[in-house]
Design an enzyme around this catalytic site. Structure first.
Site, PDB file in Angstrom:
ATOM      1  N   ASP A 218       0.887  -1.155   0.000  1.00 23.96           N
ATOM      2  CA  ASP A 218       0.000   0.000   0.000  1.00 23.96           C
ATOM      3  C   ASP A 218       0.930   1.212   0.000  1.00 23.96           C
ATOM      4  O   ASP A 218       2.117   1.109   0.305  1.00 23.96           O
ATOM      5  CB  ASP A 218      -0.921  -0.014   1.236  1.00 23.96           C
ATOM      6  CG  ASP A 218      -2.111   0.922   1.028  1.00 23.96           C
ATOM      7  OD1 ASP A 218      -3.128   0.733   1.709  1.00 23.96           O
ATOM      8  OD2 ASP A 218      -2.016   1.821   0.161  1.00 23.96           O
TER       9      ASP A 218
HETATM   10  C1  GLC Z   1      -4.175   4.474  -0.134  1.00 19.30           C
HETATM   11  C2  GLC Z   1      -5.093   3.289   0.067  1.00 19.30           C
HETATM   12  C3  GLC Z   1      -5.078   2.331  -1.092  1.00 19.30           C
HETATM   13  C4  GLC Z   1      -4.886   3.116  -2.377  1.00 19.30           C
HETATM   14  C5  GLC Z   1      -3.488   3.680  -2.355  1.00 19.30           C
HETATM   15  C6  GLC Z   1      -3.208   4.583  -3.558  1.00 19.30           C
HETATM   16  O1  GLC Z   1      -3.562   4.830   1.049  1.00 19.30           O
HETATM   17  O2  GLC Z   1      -4.945   2.556   1.285  1.00 19.30           O
HETATM   18  O3  GLC Z   1      -6.324   1.625  -1.084  1.00 19.30           O
HETATM   19  O4  GLC Z   1      -5.064   2.280  -3.513  1.00 19.30           O
HETATM   20  O5  GLC Z   1      -3.205   4.382  -1.148  1.00 19.30           O
HETATM   21  O6  GLC Z   1      -4.005   5.725  -3.502  1.00 19.30           O
END
Ligand code: GLC
Length: 669
Positions: A218
């Site tokens: 993430d």
């Molecule tokens: C965010 C989210 C994830 C998302 C990523 C990119 O923090 O947790 O679901 O796809 O970052 O935006």
């Protein structure tokens, strides 16, 4: 293979293991195509300034789950993928399949369900819808990321059996669609960050579940890049480190070239996948909008319909609500979609329907920040009308924080109570990403509709239901408790560091059933304008752990409609504590007024097994099982009984016949 790993220098390999900027991979000095990624589950969130910032806002994942319709999940994925193709996005960062353990989790609107079978089977179709168009997916967040409060630092403490039966299960089912990537979560799992948890990422995801794609962190979830690579986390996003950490890890021998090459090769394979000939734009913006409305209509859940107040056929109807002008059908954070769609007044849409009802709009009432003038406005509108249709929305919810309550905002509850003092025919349509405590007002109104986040076309979808153009067919994919205090999670965690999943597998309806607790509305519940009868249950044995379950549903009303039937399995007596019933199959079927339909669904071994903490494997225990066919988890219409009798050597322990006899005596009465 188009891309030969031997053409890359060590520095290029190491730079490939992290992003460039926020959304792309490294081109390694032009040797490779850069992969472009974008969110999200509700539509394309264009965060790249080079590209247009707009997307089509599809219904929330909460709504997709409330359709219980695999075709809708596929259509949703396909529609968003169409927009990805148009904007050169190679990977859509979706679907989110985390289980709805807590009713206040801020991101429940972008997750499917409290039940892993429903979540996994729908996510599987969503992934197929996206990847059939040559766009990749990133199923997320792996794993046990079930609360937004302090998500970067909390350790989810979950035993193996609960992990496998509940929190890994949706991923495991959805892996059948071969998602190109899996996104690991921020939190720790049993004391180790998911991003560097080798037993989890390699031991379970890769070796046990057979995932052979790319594991992406993430965004900023990687805490120690060398440890993450060693745990086989291939791609750290976004670009937050230099390659110096990795270079030092290689020099000291902490990381071997083989370990580096394993991740690099996975990313090269992924780049190859993104270069395919499936990428064709097939929808116009209008068609994507129509798809959003179509899914929205299938997702709306009718919760209360006293005196058949719905559908509205005649009379003067006051439409009250400040949410009917702006598109408010989503949550905040990475799943947000910047849509250009301008919704029309609900009253205008309803006046175009073929009914004798006459709608007038009191739609500029600011239900939240009400002035005394607004209150007067609301009340006089209600006083004059035969029926009042209120569209209300919950507090803003979204990523990185949990809700502070599951009640509607005080001002909203006050409006409902106010209006219902002056009109006895009130219908409330609720916009919310999850369960709502309606105890303060539900007895004062005759109709309740759960809109969820029904997408940019939520007014069009609602108008179709209210006017009777179509019958509502959605059912809840999450239990609505009587109050937050009635849930095992409650509002806040008991301590700042650990989230103790001490309820084990008893999550959602599994919990409320096990402890025989009343709920406001049960899992799988939803009303229709039609009436359905269930009959003629047949269980055709294929082998000891495979059955074909068939039953007939008759639409005894004069309204064509769809019915969602659910098949649960109960292990009558196991040597471990098991939930009273677990969803193991379902079907959504259109049945014309007065007609019947025979439905046949398969139960395979996964319908009977549990994960044994003892043998660290899935296991079917001999004995009696019930097959329960219901219109909701608490409206069981048909019950069948079967005996599983596998060879004794497959059993993990000798059966205690004395208990069995005692219990069976009760069972057979
Ligand atoms: C965010 C989210 C994830 C998302 C990523 C990119 O923090 O947790 O679901 O796809 O970052 O935006």
């Amino acid at each position: 293979m188009k891309y030969d790993i031997n053409n890359l220098t060590l520095d290029e390999k190491l730079s490939l293991l992290m992003g460039v900027g926020f959304w792309r991979t490294n081109s390694c000095n032009g040797k490779l195509k850069q992969i472009f990624m974008a969110d999200g589950p509700l539509g394309l969130r264009m965060s790249d300034p080079e590209k247009s910032p707009n997307g089509t806002l599809m219904p929330g994942t909460v709504n997709l789950a409330n359709t219980w319709d695999k075709e809708m999940a596929y259509l949703c994925g396909k529609t968003i993928a169409d927009e990805c193709v148009e904007n050169d996005v190679d990977i859509l960062l979706a679907p989110g399949v985390n289980i709805k353990r807590s009713s206040v989790n801020g991101r429940n609107f972008e997750y499917y369900s409290e039940d892993p079978y429903l979540a996994g089977t729908l996510a599987c179709e969503f992934i197929n819808g996206v990847q059939d168009k040559g766009v990749g997916t990133s199923i997320k967040h792996f794993c046990a990321n079930n609360s937004e409060y302090d998500r970067f630092n909390v350790s989810s403490e979950v035993d193996d059996r609960t992990l496998h039966e509940i929190y890994l299960k949706a991923f495991n089912i959805a892996l059948k669609a071969k998602p190109w990537t899996v996104m690991c979560s921020y939190n720790l799992v049993n004391g180790v960050y998911a991003s560097e948890n080798k037993p989890l990422l390699k031991g379970i995801l890769r070796d046990e579940m057979g995932f052979d794609g790319v594991i992406i962190s993430d965004w900023e979830a990687t805490r120690n890049h060398p440890r993450a690579v060693k745990a086989t986390l291939d791609l750290t996003m976004p670009q937050v480190q230099t390659i110096e950490d990795l270079k030092k890890a290689v020099e000291t021998g902490y990381l071997t070239i083989d370990e580096i090459d394993f991740c690099v090769q996975n990313i090269l394979n992924l780049i190859e996948k993104t270069e395919n000939d499936k990428k064709k734009v097939e929808y116009t913006l209008e068609q994507r909008h129509a798809n959003s409305v179509k899914i929205g209509k299938e997702s709306i859940v009718l919760l209360k319909n006293e005196e058949q107040i719905l559908p509205i056929k005649k009379g003067k109807v006051a439409v009250i609500g400040d949410v009917t002008r702006r598109v408010v059908s989503t949550g905040t954070g990475s799943a947000n979609v910047n849509t250009l769609y301008k919704t029309r007044f609900l009253s205008d849409l309803l006046n175009e329907k073929k009914t004798e009802a006459e709608y007038f709009s009191c739609e500029n009432c600011a239900i939240y920040e009400k002035t005394v003038y607004d209150a007067k406005n609301e009340v006089e509108a209600a006083y004059d009308a035969d029926t009042v249709l209120m569209v209300v929305r919950n507090e803003v919810e979204g990523e990185a924080y949990n809700k502070t309550t599951i009640k509607l905002p005080l001002g909203v509850e006050e409006s409902i109570l106010n209006v219902s003092k002056y009109n006895k025919n009130v219908i409330v349509a609720v916009i919310s990403g999850g369960a709502v405590d309606m105890s303060a007002w539900i007895d004062k109104v005759k109709g309740v509709i759960f809109l969820g986040f029904a997408g940019e076309g939520y007014n069009e979808a609602l108008a179709s239901i209210v006017s009777g153009e179509i019958s509502p067919s959605g059912k809840l994919s999450e239990t609505f408790p009587l109050c937050i205090e009635d849930t095992y999670c409650g509002l806040y965690r008991s301590n700042p560091y650990y989230d103790m999943y001490s309820e084990g597998v008893f999550v959602g309806y599994r919990y409320f059933d096990q402890y025989e607790k009343d709920v406001l509305f049960p899992f799988g519940y939803g009303l229709s304008y039609a009436k359905f009868e269930y009959s003629d249950l047949q269980l055709e044995k294929i082998n000891e752990t495979e059955y074909n379950v068939s039953y007939t549903i008759t639409n005894t009303s004069d309204v064509d409609a769809k019915e969602i039937s659910q098949v649960y399995v109960r292990d009558v007596f196991a040597l471990v504590s098991r939930p009273p019933k677990e969803l193991k199959n379902y079907s959504k079927d259109f049945i014309k007024a007065g007609e019947s339909k025979k439905i046949t669904l398969k139960l395979d071994r996964s319908a009977f097994e549990y994960y044994s903490n003892n043998s660290k494997d899935w296991f079917v225990e001999n004995g009696k099982f019930e097959i329960l066919v219901g219109s909701s988890s608490r409206d069981i219409r048909l019950v069948g009984k079967i005996d599983v009798n596998l060879p004794e050597e497959t059993q993990v322990t000798q059966y205690h016949h004395r208990y069995d006899r005692m219990l069976l005596k009760r069972f057979d009465q």
